[in-house]
Structures are given as C-alpha cells and as structure tokens.
Design an enzyme around this catalytic site. Sequence first.
Site, PDB file in Angstrom:
ATOM      1  N   TRP A 185      59.705  73.542  12.094  1.00 26.92           N
ATOM      2  CA  TRP A 185      59.309  73.694  10.697  1.00 26.92           C
ATOM      3  C   TRP A 185      59.720  72.441   9.933  1.00 26.92           C
ATOM      4  CZ3 TRP A 185      62.705  76.060   6.497  1.00 26.92           C
ATOM      5  CH2 TRP A 185      61.969  76.307   5.333  1.00 26.92           C
ATOM      6  N   ASP A 212      66.910  80.993  13.855  1.00 28.15           N
ATOM      7  CA  ASP A 212      66.112  81.116  12.643  1.00 28.15           C
ATOM      8  C   ASP A 212      65.119  82.244  12.908  1.00 28.15           C
ATOM      9  OD1 ASP A 212      64.079  78.828  10.596  1.00 28.15           O
ATOM     10  OD2 ASP A 212      64.571  80.950  10.385  1.00 28.15           O
ATOM     11  N   LYS A 235      58.013  87.108   5.143  1.00 30.85           N
ATOM     12  CA  LYS A 235      56.767  87.476   5.790  1.00 30.85           C
ATOM     13  C   LYS A 235      56.721  88.935   6.195  1.00 30.85           C
ATOM     14  CE  LYS A 235      56.957  82.870   6.422  1.00 30.85           C
ATOM     15  NZ  LYS A 235      58.095  82.087   5.857  1.00 30.85           N
TER      16      LYS A 235
END
Lengths: 427, 409
Positions: free
Chosen positions: B138, B219, B255
């Site tokens: 990311w 993560d 999300k």
Amino acid sequence: MEQLIRSGFSGRVTKSGFLGAARSMSTAWWSHVEPAAKDPILGVTEAFLADPSPNKVNVGVGAYRDDNGKPVVLGCVREAERRIAGNLNMEYLPMGGSVKMVEETLKLAYGENSDLIKDKRIAAVQALSGTGACRLFADFQKRFSPDSQIYIPVPTWSNHHNIWRDANVPQRTFHYYHPESKGLDFASLMDDVKNAPNGSFFLLHACAHNPTGVDPTEEQWKEISYQFKVKGHYALFDMAYQGFASGDPERDAKSIRIFLEDGHLIGCAQSYAKNMGLYGQRVGCLSMVCEDEKQAVAVKSQLQQIARPMYSNPPIHGALVVSIILTDPDLKKLWLKEVKGMADRIIGMRTSLRENLENLGSPLSWDHITKQIGMFCYSGMTPEQVDRLTNEFHIYLTRNGRISMAGVTTGNVGYLANAIHEVTKTA
Amino acid sequence: MSIANDSVFSHIVHAPEDPILGVTVAYNKDQSPVKLNLGVGAYRTEEGKPLVLNVVRKAERLLVDDNSRVKEYLPITGLADFNKLSAKLIFGANSPAVSENRVVTVQCLSGTGSLKVGASFLGRHYHQKIIYIPLPTWGNHPKVFTIAGLSVKSYRYYNPSTRGLDFQGLLEDLGNAPNGSIVLLHACAHNPTGVDPTPHQWDQIRQLMRAKALLPFFDSAYQGFASGSLDADADAVRKFVADGGECLAAQSYAKNMGLYGERVGALSIVCKSADVAPRVESQLKLVIRPMYSSPPIHGASIVATILKNEEMYREWTVELKAMADRIIRMRQQLFYALKDKGTPGDWSHIVKQIGMFTFTGLNSKQVEFMAKEYHIYMTSDGRISMAGLSSKTVPHLTEAIHAAVSNVA
C-alpha cells in the site's frame, strides 16, 4: 535440525528451527519498557472514577457539566445527529477534511465577512480537535522552519509541551502568569517578546487561557500585536474556548481580530470540544493565513501530506454535526443560545464560589475567581493543599491548583468552598 | 520600524498529490458521463453507489435515540468495549493470549492510525529499528514507518511474470534480514496485488520468522472481505499468536463495516507475558496523547454496538459476505469478458487474486491512456478496485483494457 523451545510465559512447547537456529525465545522484547507516568490531567479523572466516596467531586478535566453535575449534549447537536443517523454515507473525507465544516469554522475565527476568506488566503484543514490542530502545526513547523523554536507561555496546558516535543521542535517559555497578583505578568511578557530573536514562533491562547483563566485586556493585546510586528514574530493562536469565555464567540475572538487588523499572518488551532460539547468526536481545524491564494493552496497541500501518514483523513461524524448546525440558521441560533447558557452558568459558579469563601471568613483574597475567565480557575493552591483536598475531601483537580469551574454546581459549591477554606486557612 | 511581514512559509512548494487519493481528485474533475473510478478501495453497489450497511444504520439510530448517551472524551486508549471486542474478532473468541491478559488493544484512527501508533511505539522502544515491507505494498506504508524513525527495507513478494507470490524470493529476503527485524505482513487480501500465501506457505513464513525472532506486524484491513469468512481471513494472524510468540496487529473497520470516514480501527500488541502488557499500554498512551489526545467516539460505538449483539453480529456477517460475493462475481465477469473479447494476455490472475483489488499488470502508460481515452481512473501501478465495478461497467472496462494492451506498449 529442530529444537524444542519452551515458550517463556505459558510453558507450551513449540517446534522451531527453520534453519536449525536454536534461538531461545527471550521473555519478550518489551521487558525493558518502563511504565509511563500518568497524564497529569486525564489521570485525575481516572483516580476520581476509582474513588468510592459518595461526596467525591471532579473539578479536574475541562469538560462541561450542568448544574446536576451531568455531562451535556447540546440540543442543537442532538438535532443534527438525528438528521445524520442512518441517512448519510460514511465515505472517506478528503485528507483536508470536510470543506463545508472548515468554511464555517473559518468564519467563526476570522469573521463572517473576512476578506482573507474571500481572497482564499487561508490554508485550512480539519483536524483532530485542538490537540490534532496543534500537532499538525508543530509537525509543519518542524518540516518547513526546521531551525525554529516555539515560545510557550508559563503555565500552559500540559499537553502543549508533549506536542512540540514529539514534533522535535525545541521549546522556550515566556512569562505569562503573575502568581502574586494571580493575573497577567504583562511587563515580563512584553520583555520576553522583545528579547526573543526576530521572527520567533509564539503560542498564544486566544481567550480563556488554560490553566489560569487570565487573559490580556484588549489594550494589552494591541500592544502585544504591535510588538509582534516590530519583531516579525509568528503568532499561533490556540482557541479552544471560543464562545465559552464571555458567552459571545465574536467577543472571544477579539485577540485574533486585533492581530489580523495589524496584518499578521497568523496560525489558528480551533476546537469544538467544549463550545459544541463534541469532546469525544475530535473535531477541530488548523488554519494558516498566507500571502496569497497560491501560497495557501501550497501550504494546505503540505498540511495534507502530514495528515496522510498519521491518520489518512479525519473522522466524518463530528464534522457533519458541526456543518449541519452552522449552516442551518435556526440550529446556529440555538447553538449560540446554548453556548451562552454554559458560559453564564460558569460565571454564576465563579461568583458563588467566591462568595462562599468570603462568607466562611477566609483570610485570603479570592477575587481572582471572578476576574479569571473561561472554564478554569487558577486557585493559587499548592500541590500539597491539592493533595489534601483529594485525600481528605475526595475533591479531584490537577496538582497545579487548577479548578474546572464547569464541574462546580449549586449542589457542591458549598462543600468545595468549605474544603478549600480548610486547606488554605492557615496558608 | 517593523520587519517586513513576509510569510515565513513563502518558500513552500505545492506537495504532489497523494498517489491513491489523488486519483479521486482527478476523477472528480473529469466531466465525462462514462467516467469510472477504480482508484480508492471503497465499496460500491451494483448501482455504483456507496453503501452504508443496514446493520450500521440500525446501530447508528440506536445510538442517537439513546438519550443517556453523552459525548465525553474517551480515554486515551479509546472505548474499552470496542477494544475487547476487536481483539476477540481478530484473535478469535478462544484465544489464550486474550484470556491470559497478554494482549494490549488501543482504539486508533482506522488502519492508518493503528499503523502509525504501532510504528511510533516501535521507533521508541524496539531494539531493531528496521522494518521489512512487501514489494509492492500500500502506497502509504513507507511514509508511516519512515516518519516513525524506522528504516524501511523491502522483501520480495509479487512475481510479475506469474502474477502470483514470489515465495522463494520472500523466504530468501526474510532469511537474510537481521534477526529481530520487524516484518509487515498483510493479514489477508494483500493490497495492491490480491496475492496471499497459502496456509502451508504461511506456516513456513511463521517458522522462519520465529527462528530469526523477526517481529510480525500485521496489517488487517480486509478481514471478512477477502473470503467472506471473518475467521478464515484471520487464520494467518491466529496461527502466529497460537505459537506463543509476540506480534502487532493493526485492524481497520473501514471496508468490512463500511465505516470509512468514521476512522475506526485498533492496534493490538500481543506480549509474551501479562506483566508486560500494562507497561506497553502506558507507553502507547504517551504516543497517542500528543497526537490527538483520544480517539473519536462515534464509529467505535457503532462497532461495539454491533459486535456485542448476537443478532446484529449475524446480520453483519451476512451483509459482509454479500459484499465479498459481489466482488468475486465482478472478478468472474471481467475475466470472462476479456477472454471472450480475445484480449491478448493471460487474465486468470483476475480470478485468482483475492480481496478488493486486482493487480492488472497494466503499466503506467496504459493506465494514463485509459484515463485519457476512456475516463477510467486507477492508481498508476495498474491496481483496480473491483468494488468500483458493476455488471453495467464491465464492458466499458473490458474495451478500455483491450485498447490499452493492444495500442500502448
């Protein structure tokens, strides 16, 4: 080659040794970690909550309470939330936060008809309440004025020191509070302003100084502003109590307006924690006045770069509450009324506390209680006296003698006055 | 006499757009009626609309209607219920680490905030200030860790020729890392590639890491979103915790609960022993206080309301699976559309990859072409958000990819 390793805590046996490396799993990488000191302000509430005494009083943290000692959600806020609940989406805000919220917030600080706003000269981003706004500024200052220091008043909100320390900006102090008069040490303040190197950065409390409640007069602000011009100093205003101090947001922004009139390119950290009661929602704004629109765009883009690796973008809920209230004329009117209500109750408690102490025949002078302004009263009590208040009377406040007037009610003001009298009468 | 009041910041130049969030900026500027935003990873419905889960709406209304609720500051570490429930969600209801009080959990500002607080803590207290991040990862990861004072290195992860995992490269690079280094692991649904290790590969990674005392920093931004199962998506994390070792885990509800803008997340640190945990927590507070004092209450309250209510939790898992299933359908539709069109190349990675994103393999020139000629926006590394696709827009995307691959080198 495998080794059977006994795990340090549970005694469970695990197989390890991918490359045959028999690494004994030491008892944690964190065994050297020291317990950190409790936060001097938030630690007070923790201690209060743990106290079983029925008489306990919390005049520690600066959160408003009504006359029953209960936290308050403003009517305008409840209505705004009703409009939001289940109706709006929760998409990411831009890195700079809610544009609408920021627009309205700038009007509060800079004035409805500010030319600076019209000319788009203000770089502004939504921030995580006042703390977050100060932190963004401190990080920005470190990045773009790396050799600068920050001048911080003595005393100040304790977290200010943590913020600039973590941002790696060296700190200096300037005189502010005058213990003998329990007022402003104006002469020394001006000396410090004059003696600081040209172009120094100063942190100023726009109104309702925390923890002392001591603010410069309008005349004094004008002199400070003038001297800042002479020296080319940078003024960052921390405004956490607009509306809360006098009950009138316009009046409470006077110091900022004086500086703006003099042409200063100020910075301003704003918080809605107290004046809209949005504490836990973490809503605020950092703004910086620039020379022109182009510079404001550049500065804003850099502020966003600082926010992105910290939290990407700020939380939406509180920002929605603020923008709904401030863009709806009826809700805004209601808010102004409620803010004034809170400020008036506090002013009433100041009067009451002082009267109570005087009626008890206290040998000391307590007129600073009504002279000081905002949420806090800097009582002048020593840490030892504070400790007695806590240990003997279950009254909780920070050890610098700062009393949160918001925690004082008609129900406890007598008890509080009595306790203060007890620990100070032989001062 | 006054010193000219020039701005002390007049030397400041305009910062470059964030590579990911900048895509949406460009998309917003575009006037075309057929424009398509496949940039940022935010879920969209078949109609292309953002989605607030029904269970979230329900929770929000419950909160608003509860007049006893106040808006007081949370503690520095956040909402206690939320923290406990978050730890339970990722580590499992029966995690010995949790029941042994070895886990510290603090509420943070979504995934970014959790990474930031964890990184700052490591920068201050951990002895080996190197972190290995997968290549690619990311876009915001490197900055988060660098600013925290960690030295950022990478380990091989994605194999462009197979469009899968470069497992040998990964093992080699981690094998060569100095003992004790920190290693960033995507718990599931790797961003941007969608390529995850198999359970067997995870096991080998774990054993290698424990042998070298490499510290795992997970993560977890897509738990439940990858396979549709919350437990399956947490399996890698749970296996690491089960071997008794320590790790960090950053969780995001952006999300999987659609709470994007509310900024809800948690950082957990699993410690070897219960006496270490409170000291670690106290130091985490010192990181947080000068950053923003305490985290925002609203989103965490919604999460806690849902997680602690059996019925609402069940509703959530159903809605979550529906989102994950729609994404899997979009993968299939795009794959078959490209196949039917005879677009040059092997596109099976579209259905092999997992999670919200597909790493298409398109290069930056092709990406630029697609933005200019077809008004389709994605990050320049060719990552597309499958969540931004619908059955209606798959044909447009197919055409655009076909044109890009055929015409742009």
